[in-house]
Scaffold this motif. Structure first.
Motif, PDB file in Angstrom:
ATOM      1  N   PHE A 170      27.199  55.306  12.328  1.00  8.03           N
ATOM      2  CA  PHE A 170      25.864  54.881  11.985  1.00  8.03           C
ATOM      3  C   PHE A 170      26.832  52.600  11.378  1.00  8.03           C
ATOM      4  O   PHE A 170      27.911  53.528  11.206  1.00  8.03           O
ATOM      5  CB  PHE A 170      25.233  54.672  11.336  1.00  8.03           C
ATOM      6  CG  PHE A 170      25.158  55.436  10.243  1.00  8.03           C
ATOM      7  CD1 PHE A 170      25.640  54.303   8.971  1.00  8.03           C
ATOM      8  CD2 PHE A 170      25.785  56.381   9.970  1.00  8.03           C
ATOM      9  CE1 PHE A 170      25.646  54.940   7.903  1.00  8.03           C
ATOM     10  CE2 PHE A 170      25.467  57.399   9.040  1.00  8.03           C
ATOM     11  CZ  PHE A 170      25.536  56.264   7.623  1.00  8.03           C
ATOM     12  N   ARG A 171      26.532  52.272  11.994  1.00 12.74           N
ATOM     13  CA  ARG A 171      27.723  51.058  10.849  1.00 12.74           C
ATOM     14  C   ARG A 171      26.477  50.431   9.807  1.00 12.74           C
ATOM     15  O   ARG A 171      25.141  49.870  10.552  1.00 12.74           O
ATOM     16  CB  ARG A 171      28.459  49.731  12.167  1.00 12.74           C
ATOM     17  CG  ARG A 171      29.009  49.077  11.587  1.00 12.74           C
ATOM     18  CD  ARG A 171      29.951  48.408  12.642  1.00 12.74           C
ATOM     19  NE  ARG A 171      30.104  47.408  12.003  1.00 12.74           N
ATOM     20  CZ  ARG A 171      31.769  47.478  11.499  1.00 12.74           C
ATOM     21  NH1 ARG A 171      32.369  48.358  11.860  1.00 12.74           N
ATOM     22  NH2 ARG A 171      32.556  46.444  11.068  1.00 12.74           N
ATOM     23  N   PHE A 172      26.839  49.971   9.094  1.00  8.11           N
ATOM     24  CA  PHE A 172      26.490  49.075   7.833  1.00  8.11           C
ATOM     25  C   PHE A 172      26.926  47.235   7.453  1.00  8.11           C
ATOM     26  O   PHE A 172      28.104  47.733   6.977  1.00  8.11           O
ATOM     27  CB  PHE A 172      25.856  49.189   7.068  1.00  8.11           C
ATOM     28  CG  PHE A 172      27.329  50.527   5.821  1.00  8.11           C
ATOM     29  CD1 PHE A 172      26.881  49.782   4.954  1.00  8.11           C
ATOM     30  CD2 PHE A 172      27.943  52.111   7.024  1.00  8.11           C
ATOM     31  CE1 PHE A 172      28.652  50.810   3.824  1.00  8.11           C
ATOM     32  CE2 PHE A 172      28.756  52.847   6.162  1.00  8.11           C
ATOM     33  CZ  PHE A 172      28.786  52.004   5.083  1.00  8.11           C
ATOM     34  N   ASN A 173      25.724  46.792   6.867  1.00  6.80           N
ATOM     35  CA  ASN A 173      26.102  46.061   6.219  1.00  6.80           C
ATOM     36  C   ASN A 173      25.574  45.877   5.438  1.00  6.80           C
ATOM     37  O   ASN A 173      24.504  45.593   5.250  1.00  6.80           O
ATOM     38  CB  ASN A 173      25.702  45.030   7.594  1.00  6.80           C
ATOM     39  CG  ASN A 173      25.957  43.370   7.327  1.00  6.80           C
ATOM     40  OD1 ASN A 173      24.801  42.757   6.287  1.00  6.80           O
ATOM     41  ND2 ASN A 173      27.226  42.691   6.951  1.00  6.80           N
ATOM     42  N   ARG A 174      26.434  45.281   3.653  1.00  5.30           N
ATOM     43  CA  ARG A 174      26.362  45.564   3.123  1.00  5.30           C
ATOM     44  C   ARG A 174      26.101  44.144   2.138  1.00  5.30           C
ATOM     45  O   ARG A 174      27.102  43.249   2.668  1.00  5.30           O
ATOM     46  CB  ARG A 174      26.990  46.421   1.784  1.00  5.30           C
ATOM     47  CG  ARG A 174      26.764  47.494   1.762  1.00  5.30           C
ATOM     48  CD  ARG A 174      24.873  47.630   0.768  1.00  5.30           C
ATOM     49  NE  ARG A 174      25.164  48.274   0.197  1.00  5.30           N
ATOM     50  CZ  ARG A 174      24.737  47.076  -0.807  1.00  5.30           C
ATOM     51  NH1 ARG A 174      23.777  45.940  -0.102  1.00  5.30           N
ATOM     52  NH2 ARG A 174      25.054  47.106  -2.336  1.00  5.30           N
ATOM     53  N   GLU A 175      25.486  43.160   1.654  1.00  8.20           N
ATOM     54  CA  GLU A 175      25.709  42.580   1.272  1.00  8.20           C
ATOM     55  C   GLU A 175      24.668  42.123   0.081  1.00  8.20           C
ATOM     56  O   GLU A 175      23.855  42.783  -0.551  1.00  8.20           O
ATOM     57  CB  GLU A 175      25.252  41.212   2.164  1.00  8.20           C
ATOM     58  CG  GLU A 175      25.017  41.013   3.633  1.00  8.20           C
ATOM     59  CD  GLU A 175      24.337  39.755   4.273  1.00  8.20           C
ATOM     60  OE1 GLU A 175      23.352  39.523   3.704  1.00  8.20           O
ATOM     61  OE2 GLU A 175      25.254  39.726   5.584  1.00  8.20           O
ATOM     62  N   GLY A 176      25.794  41.924  -1.763  1.00  9.56           N
ATOM     63  CA  GLY A 176      24.737  41.783  -2.738  1.00  9.56           C
ATOM     64  C   GLY A 176      26.441  41.813  -3.796  1.00  9.56           C
ATOM     65  O   GLY A 176      27.405  41.053  -3.815  1.00  9.56           O
ATOM     66  N   SER A 177      25.843  41.327  -4.923  1.00 12.29           N
ATOM     67  CA  SER A 177      26.470  41.217  -6.355  1.00 12.29           C
ATOM     68  C   SER A 177      26.445  41.918  -7.568  1.00 12.29           C
ATOM     69  O   SER A 177      24.999  41.713  -7.523  1.00 12.29           O
ATOM     70  CB  SER A 177      26.968  39.539  -6.552  1.00 12.29           C
ATOM     71  OG  SER A 177      25.511  38.942  -6.438  1.00 12.29           O
ATOM     72  N   PHE A 178      27.145  42.222  -8.190  1.00  4.28           N
ATOM     73  CA  PHE A 178      27.017  42.375 -10.103  1.00  4.28           C
ATOM     74  C   PHE A 178      27.920  41.568 -10.380  1.00  4.28           C
ATOM     75  O   PHE A 178      29.090  41.370 -10.246  1.00  4.28           O
ATOM     76  CB  PHE A 178      27.943  44.113  -9.631  1.00  4.28           C
ATOM     77  CG  PHE A 178      27.328  44.417 -10.691  1.00  4.28           C
ATOM     78  CD1 PHE A 178      25.455  44.790 -11.283  1.00  4.28           C
ATOM     79  CD2 PHE A 178      28.258  45.176 -11.375  1.00  4.28           C
ATOM     80  CE1 PHE A 178      25.970  45.397 -12.537  1.00  4.28           C
ATOM     81  CE2 PHE A 178      28.088  45.771 -12.753  1.00  4.28           C
ATOM     82  CZ  PHE A 178      26.847  45.970 -13.051  1.00  4.28           C
TER      83      PHE A 178
END
Length: 790
Positions: free
Chosen positions: A660-668
């Motif tokens: 599987f391939r995943f796309n993460r979007e977020g900030s901390f």
């Protein structure tokens, strides 16, 4: 002349002659065991064509061994059969019609046939249904003496890492059920799945995209562990003894007594196991150019006792009441020794010290259940089920930590911790199922779950000649969660096409409180969870399944609990009381092919998750603190492949591949963590039948390296193997298993940030187990009698 009267008279005569012709023959009889005279329930009675020997029609015997078989055919014979018995052939007079009393039919046990049937059953391990896959357990040689966690690691699509965390298709957030219901032993905080052994488990159901009938909990799906319970008449049971290295010794007895009205069952078990871990960490401050190294051995040793007692009471053939209770006790000992080294630059040692831990704990667990099931007479699929389940888990733990300076700067220190943990979990469930026709059916029901937890935690530091409570680390954490769910589903299932749709409403009320500081977090929300599943059968060998469901992952107790273990006070994990739930939309499509001796299953899936929970590490004074945070979204698209191939009667291959391939979007904290990555896992199981009733099995596992929120995890490859020998005509079995043959199951994690780096490694090592099982009565070795609970 009354023509109407004549017409109706002729019409009645026609229908009477037609019905008489259709009535054919009716056979009535009773099947009993030839040796004991006891009725044989659920035996098969079949009418077969005398020339082709193909089945025409059939039925099964009732609880008292009686049956009624109707047929309009001619030129047939009757065959009575049951697992472990010789077939009985009856040749009635085919020229006669009407009612025929066959009287008492005696069938005789056949140990050789029983052995052959069991062997044949080993070939088929995974069964596909509309919304789930069923994996039959007890056939895996490498599971001898293994815990439920190790059994799960052999199930397609499921992986268990070295810390016991369960993932499905590479994602955590799995809901694990016992017999279809939540249980204390499946919760993260109890860490008790290891108390279930392989020979207690009948099957594992993997539900990657659950319908609205099931809890919406678990973003990546549901794993249901079904425990065995024998229901054959008379006294039956089995005894198993296991030993292994590192020390892993247990003995278990399963007994079952079945009468006309009662089924009494019990299990008793006791044992001792050691869980060693080699742990290494490296914390590097890139700003000040300092490093803390630590390495050592950690143990989790347990003496455990388990007692189960229950009964089924058959009010009548269609109504059953079940009462059961379970008490178990774990006595833990967790000795550990960790060596620390403080460095400036790369080679300058400023200090060395040793930290030792002495931890003792007692963990009592209680479980009790009341269940009532009513099957309506016109159709056994028309039923009503009510259950009330209560669980209690406690932990009384105390730890002592001593730091002893070996060289350099003084790091002598002493600390004490105390934990008083109590959890109560109550589940009330009502399910109603009704088929309206052979094609149309519906299900509806409700569930109410109450989870009440209190965790009183205290840390004391040695100061001025005595131990003083640390107020910053001491508090009482209270967790109270109530979830009410109501659902309805409707299904159509034709010969080639079927569809099932449903809707579930869940209302959640969560309250957490740190009583010493009066910090609280209250959440109250309602959500709708739709689901749709469909299947199409192109032919007997090709079919297609597709499904959609909406899921939720509610933060668990240890996601929220801010306390942490100070075993290594430079690498700290703690919870976040302010966490919010994450939601997932899950889509999947699976094709199933049967080609000769091979079954192929190819599936694609997509998941979209919001408010995803990530474990974020922060760094200060060479101390790494990891806690969960809600950060952004995740899109995952994958492909899964399963196959089973039997090129010869003595060889069976099972393969499982998931990419599987995943796309993460977020900030901390003003840092953006957007990235794309992929990962894959593979599993190959080889089963070989050898002469003299020997069986051998090899299971190879591989997990690729993959990127994480702040770093990456290494790849892992390991091999399990097992050997089995049947003796005493299959009544007794000897097993040898080796898990992680090459001691290569090493978990590694690296965090690389601009101002710090953290490396950690954990190794459990090789486990060897030897087991002996014996079944008595109508029981079979390794299967606690071999029967399933109906």
């Amino acid at each position: 002349m009354n023509y109407k009267l004549i017409f109706f008279s002729l019409l009645l005569a026609f229908f009477h002659s037609t019905l008489s012709a259709q009535q054919g023959s009716v056979f009535i009889g009773k099947v009993v065991d030839k040796g004991s005279g006891e009725p044989v329930a659920y035996a098969t009675v079949m009418a077969a064509d005398s020339e082709t020997q193909q089945g025409i029609t059939g039925t099964t015997t009732l609880e008292d061994g009686t049956f009624l078989l109707e047929t309009t055919a001619n030129g047939f014979y009757l065959e009575v059969s049951f697992i472990g018995y010789q077939k009985k052939i009856i040749r009635p007079d085919n020229n006669s019609s009407g009612r025929t009393e066959l009287g008492v039919i005696e069938i005789q046990e056949d140990a050789q046939q029983l052995e052959e049937v069991v062997v044949e059953g080993e070939v088929s391990q995974t069964v596909f249904k509309l919304d789930k896959r069923v994996f039959n357990v007890g056939k895996d040689l490498s599971s001898t003496g293994a815990s439920a966690l190790e059994v799960l690691n052999n199930v397609p699509s499921v992986n268990v890492n070295i810390e016991g965390q369960i993932s499905l298709r590479g994602s955590q957030g799995v809901q694990v059920l016992i017999n279809g219901k939540p249980s204390i032993i499946t919760s993260d905080e109890s860490n008790a799945l290891g108390t279930l052994t392989a020979d207690m488990i009948d099957r594992v159901e993997v539900i990657t995209n659950p319908s609205a009938k099931y809890d919406a909990e678990g973003t990546s799906g549901i794993i249901n562990i079904v425990i065995k319970k024998e229901e054959r008449r008379g006294m039956n049971g089995s005894v198993s003894v296991n030993t292994g290295a590192p020390n892993n010794h247990s003995v278990g007895v399963s007994l079952n007594r079945r009468t006309e009205k009662f089924n009494l069952f019990t299990q008793l078990g006791a044992g001792y196991r050691e869980g060693p871990n080699e742990v290494e960490t490296r914390n590097t401050d890139l700003v000040n150019n300092t490093t803390i190294l630590s390495f050592g051995d950690q143990f989790r040793n347990e003496t455990f006792y388990n007692f189960v007692l229950g009964t089924d009471y058959y009010i009548n053939p269609s109504s059953i009441i079940t009462l059961s209770g379970n008490f178990s006790m774990e006595i833990e000992d967790q000795p550990s020794t960790t060596n620390f080294t403080s460095l400036e630059g790369t080679n300058t040692i400023t200090s060395e010290w040793e930290r030792t831990e002495i931890t003792e704990a007692t963990n009592p667990k209680f479980r009790y259940e009341f269940q009532y099931k009513k099957e309506f007479e016109e159709n056994e699929d028309h039923n009503l089920l009510f259950s009330a389940l209560g669980n209690f888990f406690g932990k009384d733990q105390s730890s002592e930590f001593f730091d002893n300076t070996l060289s350099g700067a003084n790091n002598d220190d002493s600390q004490l911790t105390r934990t008083d943990f109590k959890e109560a979990l109550f589940t009330f469930k009502l399910d109603y199922s009704r088929p309206f026709t052979e094609e149309f059916s519906m299900e509806t029901g409700a569930q109410y779950v109450i989870n009440d937890v209190s965790n009183d935690f205290e840390v004391q530091n040695f100061e001025n000649g005595g131990f003083v409570t640390d107020p910053g680390l001491t508090n009482n954490f209270e967790f109270d969660q109530k979830v009410l769910g109501i659902y309805g589903t409707g299904a159509y299932e034709g010969k080639t096409w079927g569809v099932k749709a449903g809707l579930r409403l869940e209302r959640t009320n969560l309250a957490t409180l740190l009583t010493n500081t009066n910090e609280s977090n209250n959440q109250d929300y309602s959500n709708l969870f739709p689901s749709v599943h469909t299947s199409y059968k192109f032919s007997e060998k090709v079919s297609l399944q597709a499904g959609y469901s909406k899921r939720i992952y509610r933060p668990r107790l240890w996601d929220l609990n801010p306390f942490f273990n100070i075993r290594n006070n430079f690498n700290i994990r703690q919870g976040n009381p302010d966490l919010m739930p994450q939601f997932t939309d899950s889509y999947e499509m699976t094709s199933i092919f049967l080609i000769g001796k091979t079954s192929l299953n190819l599936g694609v899936y997509h998941r979209f998750t919001t408010d995803i929970i990530e474990r974020v590490s922060t760094f200060e004074n060479n101390v790494t603190t990891t806690r969960p945070e809600n950060i952004g979204t995740n899109k995952t698209t994958g492909i899964e492949f399963n196959t089973k191939y039997r090129p010869a009667n003595w060889l069976t291959l099972n393969a499982d591949f998931n990419y599987f391939r995943f796309n993460r979007e977020g900030s901390f904290e003003e840092t953006v963590f957007d990235f794309n990555a992929d990962r894959w896992t593979a599993k190959l199981m080889t089963k070989v039948k050898l002469p003299a009733d020997f069986d051998m099995e090899f299971t190879g596992n591989y997990r690729s390296k993959y990127r994480t929120f702040q770093g990456e995890n290494n790849s892992i490859a390991f091999l399990d193997m097992g050997l089995r020998k049947k003796i005493m005509k299959g009544k007794a079995i000897l097993n040898l298993s080796i898990r992680d043959v090459f001691a290569s199951r090493i978990w590694e994690n690296q965090i690389a940030q601009q101002d710090f780096e953290v490396y950690s490694q954990r190794l459990r090592g090789r486990f060897v187990a030897f087991g002996f099982s014996y079944g008595f009565g109508k029981g079979e070795a390794m299967q606690y009698g071999g029967g399933r609970r109906r």
